[in-house]
Design a protein around this motif. Structure first.
Motif, mmCIF file in Angstrom:
data_model
loop_
_atom_site.group_PDB
_atom_site.id
_atom_site.type_symbol
_atom_site.label_atom_id
_atom_site.label_comp_id
_atom_site.label_asym_id
_atom_site.label_seq_id
_atom_site.Cartn_x
_atom_site.Cartn_y
_atom_site.Cartn_z
ATOM 1 N N GLY A 166 61.092 -68.534 98.449
ATOM 2 C CA GLY A 166 61.823 -67.702 97.491
ATOM 3 C C GLY A 166 62.291 -68.484 96.267
ATOM 4 O O GLY A 166 63.053 -67.953 95.461
ATOM 5 N N LEU A 167 61.811 -69.714 96.111
ATOM 6 C CA LEU A 167 62.227 -70.526 94.957
ATOM 7 C C LEU A 167 61.855 -69.821 93.650
ATOM 8 O O LEU A 167 60.747 -69.294 93.525
ATOM 9 N N ARG A 168 62.811 -69.826 92.701
ATOM 10 C CA ARG A 168 62.542 -69.278 91.377
ATOM 11 C C ARG A 168 62.745 -70.377 90.335
ATOM 12 O O ARG A 168 63.533 -71.294 90.538
ATOM 13 N N GLY A 169 61.995 -70.284 89.252
ATOM 14 C CA GLY A 169 62.002 -71.338 88.231
ATOM 15 C C GLY A 169 63.398 -71.611 87.702
ATOM 16 O O GLY A 169 64.135 -70.690 87.360
ATOM 17 N N ARG A 170 63.762 -72.885 87.651
ATOM 18 C CA ARG A 170 65.104 -73.271 87.204
ATOM 19 C C ARG A 170 65.171 -73.550 85.705
ATOM 20 O O ARG A 170 66.201 -73.981 85.199
ATOM 21 N N GLY A 171 64.052 -73.326 84.978
ATOM 22 C CA GLY A 171 64.035 -73.613 83.546
ATOM 23 C C GLY A 171 64.717 -72.551 82.709
ATOM 24 O O GLY A 171 64.902 -72.721 81.519
ATOM 25 N N GLY A 172 65.068 -71.425 83.309
ATOM 26 C CA GLY A 172 65.784 -70.407 82.545
ATOM 27 C C GLY A 172 65.491 -68.991 83.003
ATOM 28 O O GLY A 172 66.387 -68.230 83.318
ATOM 29 N N ALA A 173 64.209 -68.639 83.069
ATOM 30 C CA ALA A 173 63.864 -67.240 83.301
ATOM 31 C C ALA A 173 63.912 -66.841 84.776
ATOM 32 O O ALA A 173 63.944 -65.650 85.099
ATOM 33 N N GLY A 174 63.873 -67.794 85.677
ATOM 34 C CA GLY A 174 63.947 -67.469 87.104
ATOM 35 C C GLY A 174 62.686 -66.814 87.638
ATOM 36 O O GLY A 174 62.723 -66.045 88.607
ATOM 37 N N TYR A 175 61.546 -67.119 87.033
ATOM 38 C CA TYR A 175 60.273 -66.531 87.489
ATOM 39 C C TYR A 175 59.913 -67.105 88.866
ATOM 40 O O TYR A 175 60.065 -68.307 89.097
ATOM 41 N N PRO A 176 59.431 -66.247 89.802
ATOM 42 C CA PRO A 176 59.114 -66.751 91.146
ATOM 43 C C PRO A 176 58.068 -67.871 91.117
ATOM 44 O O PRO A 176 56.952 -67.686 90.620
ATOM 45 N N THR A 177 58.441 -69.013 91.638
ATOM 46 C CA THR A 177 57.579 -70.200 91.546
ATOM 47 C C THR A 177 56.278 -70.002 92.329
ATOM 48 O O THR A 177 55.197 -70.357 91.851
ATOM 49 N N GLY A 178 56.379 -69.423 93.523
ATOM 50 C CA GLY A 178 55.184 -69.218 94.343
ATOM 51 C C GLY A 178 54.157 -68.342 93.629
ATOM 52 O O GLY A 178 52.948 -68.596 93.688
ATOM 53 N N LEU A 179 54.653 -67.318 92.936
ATOM 54 C CA LEU A 179 53.749 -66.402 92.222
ATOM 55 C C LEU A 179 53.025 -67.141 91.095
ATOM 56 O O LEU A 179 51.823 -66.970 90.890
ATOM 57 N N LYS A 180 53.768 -67.992 90.401
ATOM 58 C CA LYS A 180 53.152 -68.772 89.320
ATOM 59 C C LYS A 180 52.103 -69.724 89.887
ATOM 60 O O LYS A 180 50.998 -69.840 89.357
ATOM 61 N N TRP A 181 52.432 -70.374 90.987
ATOM 62 C CA TRP A 181 51.483 -71.314 91.610
ATOM 63 C C TRP A 181 50.228 -70.564 92.081
ATOM 64 O O TRP A 181 49.114 -71.064 91.946
ATOM 65 N N ALA A 182 50.426 -69.357 92.630
ATOM 66 C CA ALA A 182 49.288 -68.578 93.120
ATOM 67 C C ALA A 182 48.373 -68.216 91.960
ATOM 68 O O ALA A 182 47.130 -68.264 92.090
ATOM 69 N N THR A 183 48.944 -67.873 90.809
ATOM 70 C CA THR A 183 48.128 -67.511 89.644
ATOM 71 C C THR A 183 47.292 -68.706 89.187
ATOM 72 O O THR A 183 46.096 -68.572 88.928
ATOM 73 N N VAL A 184 47.914 -69.878 89.122
ATOM 74 C CA VAL A 184 47.157 -71.060 88.665
ATOM 75 C C VAL A 184 46.113 -71.433 89.725
ATOM 76 O O VAL A 184 44.986 -71.807 89.396
ATOM 77 N N ASN A 185 46.494 -71.289 90.984
ATOM 78 C CA ASN A 185 45.549 -71.593 92.063
ATOM 79 C C ASN A 185 44.295 -70.724 91.935
ATOM 80 O O ASN A 185 43.164 -71.200 92.096
ATOM 81 N N LYS A 186 44.493 -69.454 91.597
ATOM 82 C CA LYS A 186 43.358 -68.518 91.517
ATOM 83 C C LYS A 186 42.604 -68.625 90.197
ATOM 84 O O LYS A 186 41.453 -68.216 90.114
ATOM 85 N N SER A 187 43.258 -69.135 89.146
ATOM 86 C CA SER A 187 42.602 -69.188 87.830
ATOM 87 C C SER A 187 41.373 -70.083 87.879
ATOM 88 O O SER A 187 41.385 -71.139 88.512
ATOM 89 N N GLN A 188 40.337 -69.634 87.187
ATOM 90 C CA GLN A 188 39.107 -70.415 87.144
ATOM 91 C C GLN A 188 39.187 -71.424 86.003
ATOM 92 O O GLN A 188 39.570 -71.071 84.889
ATOM 93 N N GLY A 189 38.799 -72.646 86.277
ATOM 94 C CA GLY A 189 38.793 -73.650 85.210
ATOM 95 C C GLY A 189 38.161 -74.927 85.720
ATOM 96 O O GLY A 189 38.375 -75.302 86.881
ATOM 97 N N THR A 190 37.398 -75.592 84.861
ATOM 98 C CA THR A 190 36.766 -76.840 85.291
ATOM 99 C C THR A 190 37.835 -77.938 85.419
ATOM 100 O O THR A 190 37.631 -78.936 86.092
ATOM 101 N N ARG A 191 38.956 -77.737 84.723
ATOM 102 C CA ARG A 191 40.100 -78.649 84.857
ATOM 103 C C ARG A 191 41.366 -77.802 84.930
ATOM 104 O O ARG A 191 41.393 -76.671 84.445
ATOM 105 N N LYS A 192 42.396 -78.354 85.522
ATOM 106 C CA LYS A 192 43.700 -77.701 85.512
ATOM 107 C C LYS A 192 44.757 -78.786 85.306
ATOM 108 O O LYS A 192 44.515 -79.956 85.595
ATOM 109 N N PHE A 193 45.915 -78.359 84.824
ATOM 110 C CA PHE A 193 46.988 -79.334 84.565
ATOM 111 C C PHE A 193 48.315 -78.865 85.147
ATOM 112 O O PHE A 193 48.537 -77.660 85.317
ATOM 113 N N VAL A 194 49.157 -79.856 85.425
ATOM 114 C CA VAL A 194 50.548 -79.568 85.796
ATOM 115 C C VAL A 194 51.442 -80.212 84.735
ATOM 116 O O VAL A 194 51.245 -81.374 84.398
#
Ligand SMILES: Cc1cc2nc3c(=O)[nH]c(=O)nc-3n(C[C@H](O)[C@H](O)[C@H](O)COP(=O)(O)O)c2cc1C
Ligand code: SF4
Ligand code: FES
Length: 547
Positions: A166-194
């Motif tokens: 249930g962790l939510r982003g602490r940078g301000g908006a409180g967006y669900p962290t797991g949901l953001k990670w899932a989106t990047v996990n599913k995104s197609q790309g020859t490279r990805k960044f953190v």
């Protein structure tokens, strides 16, 4: 590096510590260093040597202990003694007192609510380990989650754990962290960044600085875990250039982790590799906004762009990019070590875990605290923070920095979580908490934050570029008793326009301090307006009007 290697290092550290009779910890984070804590440490070392206690006593530098207002802080670990306001001249007395009666005139109280009421996850190592030694982080179970995860969990399994926490982003908006990670996990790309967002530009905020200075390996471990979860092999820490100590310790931490094989190729003997580089902030508040930050890392001007596409799909150089705040990432190793259910039990139903706050302004215990989400503001300000100094009355607390709002006394019993703060017309933001006493003019508070937004507006879109300047001028006129009801109506209209038409969060939230002070402290605006109208009509201002 295997789990066995980590536990060997850990055991060796513990053995070495157990063999020492007295461990003296000196805070060497920025606030205490500015009060000469490095000199205190030097004198303590000299005193230990001079008094022949070298074999039974060790002096070491540690990160922020939280009570920065009372610095420099020194703690004698095993005896659980805290000293505050320590000067280099106090060193011999502290060493003489080891194992006996503490030096009463500088003794602090570790049982005080400031310490006793906190619950630490993100700050668990701050003030307890030497941030410049990777071995101490390892002895505090550091990198255990990383090696364990790489060998026992799939990337999507990690995403699921973070989602369940249930962790939510602490940078301000409180967006669900797991949901953001899932989106990047599913995104197609020859490279990805953190990207770790350590730009921290809010006035009065120093949460991220303290974590980076006091426990840099925690961020590297969080980033590597994030990289594994989303499929990225490169990370960047975007850190405010005005944080030289944080930058120095991060650089050192990266070198140490690489040397031990905890960053770089084939971490833990697996096929997963992850590198981290540092990028220095370009010195503008707006560079903390994720699309501006990406542009700045790419070498361009740090200005925001419209979203979508979101960085999770098209970020750095067009590749899927995960951007998380320092505190968000600092939670990750502990969540994976203790399990998502453990984390989800802390806090409230929709705001799980803890939150770090930087207490500033008219509050006795200025410093850094970490409390479970949902703790009432009153408890934070009066019990932990020690209330308003000099016998003055509390007037308001500003949360969320320039994007937040001012909460009056009547809101203090609300739980401090994302939803409740929004109901009060403010936001959690990144954790800045500025307390104001009875002497503060709320019109001037709104003017201060508007000036900040006006100065920091990147100028890309008209509503923010022109609107913040206009609102600032209206606030100046109101504050000076030069405005009438017409200017107040114009200010309210502009708040609405700028909020709904600006391109990025800076402009969209710039009116918030005005709106919340108008909501709770309208009488202060009105008495200034009455003064302005009286002046316009050629009368003397009524009592209580602008001076
Ligand atoms: C003007 C502006 C400044 C921002 N500054 C920061 C910042 O300094 N640090 C940060 O983590 N997020 C900042 N943000 C939020 C980021 O855009 C982004 O949402 C955040 O880094 C995402 O991380 P999180 O999901 O872990 O919260 C800022 C947003 C705006 C609009
Ligand atoms: S809202 Fe302000 S800071 Fe954001 S893009 Fe527009 S001018 Fe720049
Ligand atoms: S910097 Fe020393 S207690 Fe915070």
């Amino acid at each position: 590096m295997s789990i066995e290697d980590l536990s060997q290092i850990s055991q060796a550290e513990r053995d070495a510590r157990d063999a020492i009779g007295h461990q003296i910890n000196v805070c060497v984070a920025a606030s205490c260093l500015s009060l000469q804590s490095d000199k205190v440490k030097e004198e303590l070392e000299k005193a230990v040597e001079a008094k022949g206690k070298k074999d039974c006593c060790k002096v070491r530098g540690v990160g922020c202990m939280g009570l920065c207002a009372a610095g420099p802080l020194v703690a004698v670990e095993k005896e659980k003694v805290l000293y505050q306001g320590v000067t280099p001249e106090d060193a011999p007395a502290i060493v003489d007192a080891l194992g006996g009666e503490p030096v009463a005139r500088i003794q602090g109280d570790l049982e005080a609510p400031f310490f006793a009421r906190q619950q630490k996850i993100v700050l668990e190592n701050c003030g307890r380990i030497d941030p410049e030694r990777i071995e101490e982080y390892i002895a505090a179970d550091g990198y255990l989650a990383l090696i364990d995860t790489l060998t026992a969990m799939t990337p999507i399994g990690v995403v699921q754990q973070v989602t369940r926490s249930g962790l939510r982003g602490r940078g301000g908006a409180g967006y669900p962290t797991g949901l953001k990670w899932a989106t990047v996990n599913k995104s197609q790309g020859t490279r990805k960044f953190v990207i770790c967002n350590g730009d921290e530009g809010d006035p009065g905020a120093f949460m991220d600085r303290a974590v980076l200075e006091s426990d840099p390996h925690r961020i590297l471990e969080g980033m590597a875990l994030a990289g594994y979860a989303v499929g990225a092999s490169q990370g960047f820490v975007y850190v405010r250039a005005e944080y030289p100590l944080a930058i120095k310790r991060l650089k050192l931490a990266i070198k140490q982790a690489e040397k031990m094989g905890l960053l770089g190729a084939s971490i833990g003997g697996t096929t997963f590799g992850f590198n981290v580089d540092i990028r220095l902030g370009a010195g503008a508040f707006v560079c903390g906004e994720e699309t501006a930050l990406i542009s700045s890392v790419e070498g361009g001007r740090g200005t925001p762009r419209p979203r979508p596409p979101y960085p999770a799909e098209s970020g750095l150089w067009g590749y899927p990019t995960l951007i998380n705040n320092v505190e968000t990432l600092a939670n990750i190793p502990t969540i994976l070590r203790n399990g998502p259910e453990w984390f989800a039990r802390i806090g409230t139903a929709k705001s799980r875990g803890t939150k770090v706050f930087a207490l500033a302004g008219a509050i006795t215990n200025t410093g850094l605290i970490e409390v479970p989400m949902g703790m009432p503001l009153r408890e934070i300000i009066f019990d932990i923070g020690g209330g308003v100094p000099d016998g003055k009355a509390f007037k308001a607390v500003q949360t969320g920095g320039p994007s937040g709002g001012c909460i009056p006394e009547s809101g203090l019993d609300m739980p401090c979580d994302y939803e409740s703060l929004a109901k009060l017309g403010s936001i959690m933001g990144s954790g800045g908490m500025i307390v104001m006493d009875e002497t503060s003019s709320m019109v001037d508070v709104a003017k201060f934050f508007m000036e900040f937004c006006m100065d920091e507006s990147c100028g890309k879109c008209v509503p923010c570029r022109v609107g913040t300047a206009q609102m600032h001028e209206l606030l100046r006129q109101i504050s000076a008793g030069e405005a009438t009801a017409r200017e107040l109506a114009l200010l309210e209209h502009l708040c609405d326009v700028v909020k709904s038409t600006s391109l990025c969060g800076l402009g969209q939230s710039a009116p918030n301090p005005v709106l919340s002070t108008l909501h709770y402290f309208r009488d202060e605006y009105e008495s200034k307006i009455a003064a302005g109208e009286a002046a316009a009509a050629g009368h003397a201002p009524p009592a209580g009007g602008a001076a």
